[in-house]
Design an enzyme around this catalytic site. Sequence first.
Site, PDB file in Angstrom:
ATOM      1  CG  PHE A   1       3.532 -11.732  -1.147  1.00  0.00           C
ATOM      2  CD1 PHE A   1       4.369 -12.548  -1.150  1.00  0.00           C
ATOM      3  CD2 PHE A   1       3.370 -10.324  -1.373  1.00  0.00           C
ATOM      4  CE1 PHE A   1       5.157 -12.386  -0.349  1.00  0.00           C
ATOM      5  CE2 PHE A   1       4.742  -9.680  -0.580  1.00  0.00           C
ATOM      6  CZ  PHE A   1       6.203 -11.125  -0.189  1.00  0.00           C
TER       7      PHE A   1
ATOM      8  NE  ARG B   1       1.533  -5.864  -0.240  1.00  0.00           N
ATOM      9  CZ  ARG B   1       2.458  -4.994  -0.584  1.00  0.00           C
ATOM     10  NH1 ARG B   1       2.888  -4.421  -1.172  1.00  0.00           N
ATOM     11  NH2 ARG B   1       2.971  -3.929   0.791  1.00  0.00           N
TER      12      ARG B   1
ATOM     13  CG  ASP C   1      -0.981 -11.535   5.487  1.00  0.00           C
ATOM     14  OD1 ASP C   1      -0.503 -10.978   6.485  1.00  0.00           O
ATOM     15  OD2 ASP C   1      -1.369 -10.902   4.806  1.00  0.00           O
TER      16      ASP C   1
ATOM     17  CD  GLN D   1       1.193 -14.884   2.101  1.00  0.00           C
ATOM     18  OE1 GLN D   1       1.419 -13.980   1.755  1.00  0.00           O
ATOM     19  NE2 GLN D   1       0.499 -15.664   1.404  1.00  0.00           N
TER      20      GLN D   1
HETATM   21  C1  FRU Z   1       0.291  -8.347   5.125  1.00  0.00           C
HETATM   22  C2  FRU Z   1       1.273  -8.656   3.811  1.00  0.00           C
HETATM   23  C3  FRU Z   1       0.445  -8.288   2.437  1.00  0.00           C
HETATM   24  C4  FRU Z   1       1.159  -9.532   1.466  1.00  0.00           C
HETATM   25  C5  FRU Z   1       2.124 -10.398   2.660  1.00  0.00           C
HETATM   26  C6  FRU Z   1       3.139 -10.431   2.744  1.00  0.00           C
HETATM   27  O1  FRU Z   1       0.407  -8.692   6.258  1.00  0.00           O
HETATM   28  O2  FRU Z   1       1.956  -7.620   3.690  1.00  0.00           O
HETATM   29  O3  FRU Z   1       0.239  -7.358   1.883  1.00  0.00           O
HETATM   30  O4  FRU Z   1       0.508 -10.479   0.490  1.00  0.00           O
HETATM   31  O5  FRU Z   1       1.439 -10.184   3.787  1.00  0.00           O
HETATM   32  O6  FRU Z   1       3.386 -11.910   3.545  1.00  0.00           O
END
Ligand code: FRU
Length: 478
Positions: free
Chosen positions: A97, A159, A38, A54
């Site tokens: 996250f 989250r 993300d 991420q």
């Molecule tokens: C979405 C997700 C989020 C989480 C992140 C973890 O793609 O699953 O909900 O924060 O990726 O990498």
Amino acid sequence: MTSLLELAERTLEKAQPAINSRWYPRYHLAARAGWMNDPNGLVWFDGWYHAFYQHHPYSPEWGPMHWGHARSKDLVHWEHLPVALAPEGPADKDGCFSGSAVVDGDTLALIYTGHKFHGSPDTDDNLYQVQCLATSRDGIHFERHGLVIDTPPGLHHFRDPKVWREGEFWYMVVGSRVENTGQVRLYRSTDLREWHDEGVFAEAEDGKGFMWECPDFFTLGGTRVLMFSPQGMAAEGYHHRNLFQSGYLLGEWQPGQPFSHNGQFIELDHGHDFYAPQSFLTPDGRRIVIGWLDMWESPMPERQDGWAGMLSLPRELSLTDDRRLRMKPAEEVTALRGSYYPTPVRCLNNQQVPVAADAEAVEVQLVWDLSASTAERFGMALGDGLRIYVDDQARRLVVERRYPEYSLEGTRSIPLPADNLLSLRIFIDRSSVEVFVNDGEACLSSRIYPQPGQRDISLFASHGAASLHDAGYWSLKR
Ligand code: FRU
């Protein structure tokens, strides 16, 4: 720098020169090496656009999440910066996250989810997700302030905070899961540190998702938009074909009031690969969205090459008269244009015509005259692996990819717009295609994996004739 951040940097410096760049994007943002998912913390701060994401720097697989970081003056030329956050604990010991960024006076604040297990990570019963704060003055080095919102009693999945300013308060939406119901929860604060629970903001009706990830809430032309990425929506005809979706609800909201909407979830992108979009404002007030140009559990063959995952082009959102989101490439994207090559062909009759050789980074513009076209199928091909065509029998515009060697085969499609002219802006990069239809009325985004020699562009029409009002392409440069 802490030792975890230093270790991540050293690892990336070593890994970056070793990646195989055959599919590495020429003009999209991807991690230097390792894994990306993300987009996070998209924001304009101190003269720069910042994109965090991420990131797992240690392998092209998802792993303990870090926040990768890049910045840009124009949303298309990105400069990599040191990894911004590492899972240093205790609040985020198993991962930093997704989350967002806001500018608070002269400070850049990141609000993200701390992911941690108390005990064995084998069961969600041990999972705790909390919202954390980190701040920076220079936009590069961050001071961690730890947890600012603890997991509400009884919850585990909680989250992806998205924070915005409205009136005298900061507001935050957070995605959550209660049993098998996806939710968005709302919080309010004066200082980004102490947060007041404002309750459930929106939640899934039957079958509309067991978990709502990455919520985002903003105003567009006076209308409130709740954009989010639900997990667990069943496919229905041509809709919701990907493992997870991303889309929006439109409605009304005032602080202190409930969010009222008609419950109609509309998908944002109709391709194979688009997830977890996040929006932000430009200094001149445009609402831009960037998504992850991938889908969970898809093969992502670039993992063999030492990297995985990329972000979409920046796309400007607006509201159409019939109350849908229009999504077109941000105007900055035209800065990538190099030479223009007009295509002389205007009519195709049961034929395939070569247009461009070895197209790695191009923007193709095609304006088909539907009223003057009789062919059963007509469109554009990239090698033997990608076709973007009108299926006259189904009355649909189809994106078809065929990379059986990577188990990536199949179509995504949208109904043909009512107009006589079908105008397409097709952005091809080394391993992606993004098709913008009729000035952003629809968009289809997919990853593609052409082998050497499979990047020639041609136009085709089968079983009849197809007519072009305009056609050509730009080579795109960094
Ligand atoms: C979405 C997700 C989020 C989480 C992140 C973890 O793609 O699953 O909900 O924060 O990726 O990498």
